[in-house]
Design a protein around this motif. Structure first.
Motif, PDB file in Angstrom:
ATOM      1  N   THR A   1       0.817  -1.219   0.000  1.00 51.28           N
ATOM      2  CA  THR A   1       0.000   0.000   0.000  1.00 51.28           C
ATOM      3  C   THR A   1       0.852   1.272   0.000  1.00 51.28           C
ATOM      4  O   THR A   1       0.330   2.357   0.260  1.00 51.28           O
ATOM      5  CB  THR A   1      -0.936   0.030   1.219  1.00 51.28           C
ATOM      6  OG1 THR A   1      -0.155  -0.055   2.420  1.00 51.28           O
ATOM      7  CG2 THR A   1      -1.924  -1.118   1.176  1.00 51.28           C
TER       8      THR A   1
ATOM      9  N   ASP B   1     -10.029  -2.583   4.835  1.00 46.49           N
ATOM     10  CA  ASP B   1      -9.065  -3.321   5.656  1.00 46.49           C
ATOM     11  C   ASP B   1      -7.891  -2.447   6.080  1.00 46.49           C
ATOM     12  O   ASP B   1      -7.336  -2.619   7.172  1.00 46.49           O
ATOM     13  CB  ASP B   1      -8.522  -4.531   4.880  1.00 46.49           C
ATOM     14  CG  ASP B   1      -9.609  -5.528   4.512  1.00 46.49           C
ATOM     15  OD1 ASP B   1     -10.722  -5.439   5.081  1.00 46.49           O
ATOM     16  OD2 ASP B   1      -9.347  -6.388   3.652  1.00 46.49           O
ATOM     17  N   ARG B   2      -7.480  -1.539   5.209  1.00 43.71           N
ATOM     18  CA  ARG B   2      -6.318  -0.699   5.503  1.00 43.71           C
ATOM     19  C   ARG B   2      -6.722   0.741   5.785  1.00 43.71           C
ATOM     20  O   ARG B   2      -6.043   1.702   5.414  1.00 43.71           O
ATOM     21  CB  ARG B   2      -5.335  -0.759   4.324  1.00 43.71           C
ATOM     22  CG  ARG B   2      -4.879  -2.177   3.969  1.00 43.71           C
ATOM     23  CD  ARG B   2      -4.227  -2.908   5.131  1.00 43.71           C
ATOM     24  NE  ARG B   2      -2.921  -2.392   5.426  1.00 43.71           N
ATOM     25  CZ  ARG B   2      -1.783  -2.853   4.897  1.00 43.71           C
ATOM     26  NH1 ARG B   2      -1.826  -3.855   4.030  1.00 43.71           N
ATOM     27  NH2 ARG B   2      -0.630  -2.338   5.224  1.00 43.71           N
TER      28      ARG B   2
ATOM     29  N   ASP C   1      -4.064   2.843   7.650  1.00 43.19           N
ATOM     30  CA  ASP C   1      -3.015   3.346   6.751  1.00 43.19           C
ATOM     31  C   ASP C   1      -3.526   4.564   5.983  1.00 43.19           C
ATOM     32  O   ASP C   1      -2.819   5.562   5.812  1.00 43.19           O
ATOM     33  CB  ASP C   1      -2.588   2.263   5.750  1.00 43.19           C
ATOM     34  CG  ASP C   1      -1.875   1.112   6.419  1.00 43.19           C
ATOM     35  OD1 ASP C   1      -1.271   1.331   7.483  1.00 43.19           O
ATOM     36  OD2 ASP C   1      -1.920  -0.006   5.879  1.00 43.19           O
TER      37      ASP C   1
END
Length: 398
Positions: A305, A326-327, A330
């Motif tokens: 990512t 999910d991220r 981030d």
């Protein structure tokens, strides 16, 4: 788009991996399900393009743009460019018969595409713009620097590598050919990048028929205006650019998978005008609706990512933003460094509900009275932007 340009909505059979399965398994499935005489239109993953060219010897190859994507699976851009270039050099030369050989229809505004396509026997150069240039700053011919001009041209500051002479180019929503013809690009899909896609298809479609290929009358070599006219009915692609309704608020579903795609989508967001204020005065209404950003890092997305730091999220400043996927953490870190106010939600539906709450609040603004709260005349629109599996998650969870 190319299938639509060739068929015009008729029932003619074309082999196509229209579900997006753009690797060898998807190509084989599309080809195996139709007779050998049926023409094929295949979307190809950039990592497999060279192999497919060598194995199928296609009538037409369309090259749109090339940028970093899934670096844990796909090679660096320069390595891909050299593979494309070597493969295109092996294409059969154009013979005396109309339609024989292979024609490459290439975006001349992308230096990497131009470098790859320059070895092909016949190229139709189309200028449709290039919003992402960070993978094209170095000259692939000599290592010099690519200098981009204000009018769309580019050249190397050391060698003679430069944008090829154009056969056609896009001026806003008009496709202009070197012969002077002007064709309106009036399509149902939003965004300048989709108008660029349509221009590429319109220039490519006439090369699909001819020579020794036997094609049904319904898909025989449409000219440029016919191809463009046939694209007008397309308003979504596998859910992309389509809309759903969540608690009374329209939600436009958008997909972006890499920095180039996200940059193009941000251009699309900027095209959506604010609601008019009292009396219909432009600019006096409520600000744009909320944006939901959803990022996953599963196998289909790529596990790396780091590309988040290449996306110009700073352009979302001033918009209500919800981060999910999910991220999402981030993504939240990246948004914080971009100085974009945002909130975080655990899943796509929870994120949409948060966005609905934001959209339902009266907005501060200068209305007809010169200040105070602006009430919306209709539910505020919401944009959902997700990468590959995040987009699929929303489609399957609603």
């Amino acid at each position: 788009m190319l299938v639509a340009a060739l068929t015009g909505g008729e029932t003619a059979v074309i082999a196509s991996n229209d579900t997006g399965a753009n690797m060898p398994a998807g190509h084989v499935a599309a080809l195996a399900g139709t007779p050998d005489s049926v023409p094929a239109v295949l979307e190809v993953d950039e990592g497999y393009l060279a192999r497919l060219i060598e194995e199928t010897r296609p009538r037409v190859v369309i090259l749109l743009n090339l940028s970093r994507d899934q670096l844990d699976r796909i090679s660096e851009v320069r390595m891909l460019v050299e593979r494309w270039r070597s493969s295109l050099a092996t294409l059969p030369a154009v013979g005396d018969r109309p339609g024989a050989g292979t024609t490459v229809v290439a975006n001349a505004d992308d230096p990497m595409v131009a470098w790859a396509a320059s070895t092909a026997p016949r190229v139709c150069w189309v200028g449709v713009g290039q919003v992402w240039r960070h993978d094209s700053v170095g000259c692939p011919a000599c290592g010099g620097r690519i200098v981009f001009g204000d009018a769309g041209g580019w050249s190397c500051d050391r060698c003679e590598f430069a944008r090829p002479r154009l056969d056609a180019w896009l001026e806003g929503a008009v496709l202009v050919t070197a012969e002077g013809a002007r064709h309106p690009v009036d399509i149902g899909l939003p965004g300048q990048f989709n108008r660029g896609n349509a221009a590429m298809v319109a220039m490519a479609a006439p090369f699909m028929a001819g020579g020794d290929m036997e094609m049904d009358d319904a898909i025989r070599s449409p000219d440029v205006p016919t191809a463009l006219a046939r694209l007008g009915s397309i308003d979504q692609v596998a859910g992309r650019f389509g809309s759903i309704v969540r608690k009374g608020h329209p939600v436009r579903m958008l997909l972006a998978k890499n920095p180039a795609g996200w940059t193009a989508i941000f251009d699309l967001l900027d095209e959506r005008e604010p609601e008019p204020g009292a009396g219909g005065l432009p600019g006096a209404g409520a600000p744009p609706g909320p944006v939901v950003l959803s990022i996953n890092a599963r196998t289909a997305d790529g596990l790396d990512t780091s590309w988040l730091w290449d996306v110009p999220f700073e352009r979302l400043a001033g918009r209500p933003v919800v981060a999910t996927g999910d991220r999402r953490l981030d993504l939240a870190v990246r948004l914080r460094y971009a100085e974009v106010d945002h909130t975080v939600a655990a899943g796509p539906l929870a994120a949409l509900d948060r966005a609905v709450e934001m959209a339902s609040r009266p907005a501060d603004g200068a209305g007809a009275g010169g200040g105070g709260r602006v009430e919306r005349s209709a539910p505020a629109p919401i944009d959902f932007l997700g990468n590959y599996t995040a987009f699929a998650d929303l489609r399957t969870s609603r």
